[in-house]
Design a protein around this motif. Sequence first.
Motif, short mmCIF file in Angstrom:
data_model
loop_
_atom_site.label_atom_id
_atom_site.label_comp_id
_atom_site.label_asym_id
_atom_site.label_seq_id
_atom_site.Cartn_x
_atom_site.Cartn_y
_atom_site.Cartn_z
N LEU A 176 0.91 -1.33 -0.14
CA LEU A 176 0.34 0.06 0.23
C LEU A 176 1.03 1.40 -0.25
O LEU A 176 1.70 1.01 0.95
N THR A 177 0.72 2.69 -1.16
CA THR A 177 1.85 3.41 -0.71
C THR A 177 1.42 4.99 -1.30
O THR A 177 -0.06 5.00 -0.97
N TRP A 178 1.86 5.56 -0.02
CA TRP A 178 1.10 6.89 -0.27
C TRP A 178 2.02 7.87 -1.15
O TRP A 178 3.68 7.39 -0.83
N TYR A 209 7.33 12.67 -0.99
CA TYR A 209 7.49 11.99 -0.61
C TYR A 209 6.17 10.68 -0.71
O TYR A 209 5.28 10.55 -0.64
N ILE A 210 7.00 9.53 -0.65
CA ILE A 210 6.00 8.21 -0.88
C ILE A 210 6.83 6.82 -0.39
O ILE A 210 7.64 7.02 -0.13
N PHE A 211 5.42 6.71 0.39
CA PHE A 211 5.21 5.85 2.03
C PHE A 211 4.81 4.67 1.17
O PHE A 211 3.82 4.74 1.50
N PRO A 212 5.92 3.31 1.08
CA PRO A 212 5.07 2.50 0.86
C PRO A 212 4.80 1.47 2.11
O PRO A 212 5.67 2.14 3.52
N MET A 213 3.73 1.02 2.55
CA MET A 213 3.51 0.23 3.69
C MET A 213 3.22 -0.99 3.76
O MET A 213 2.16 -1.10 2.75
N CYS A 214 3.46 -1.76 4.15
CA CYS A 214 2.98 -3.15 4.71
C CYS A 214 1.53 -2.96 5.09
O CYS A 214 1.33 -2.03 5.73
N ALA A 215 0.98 -4.49 4.81
CA ALA A 215 -0.97 -4.27 5.38
C ALA A 215 -0.70 -3.95 6.91
O ALA A 215 -1.42 -2.91 7.18
#
Length: 102
Positions: free
Chosen positions: A8-10, A69-75
């Motif tokens: 999931l990426t912001w 800003y690119i924020f990939p996040m794990c579930a």
Amino acid sequence: MMKSDESLTWVLYDISDDKGRRKVGKACQEAGLYRVQKSVFLGTVKHNRLDELSMRIEEHIDGETDRVYIFPMCAMDFRKVVLQGQAFDQKLVTDQVKSLFL
């Protein structure tokens, strides 16, 4: 449901040039992200496409003045996200984006 090769990426940005801002928004949409505020996108991105998205964005910004800003996040981390107030622009947010928070 998110696949193991996705995050999931912001993407959040403050870009001064209108043309650059439009092109970054288009790059985010083409990567499968959804606009949740005027300069904020959210969605799932395959891990091997994050670098491609980053490079496309970099082509359209002024490194001296713009911020991205690119924020990939794990579930697991994404489930810890706290939304307050009017977290999303209701005119922009789709049911698909809302479902990420259920």
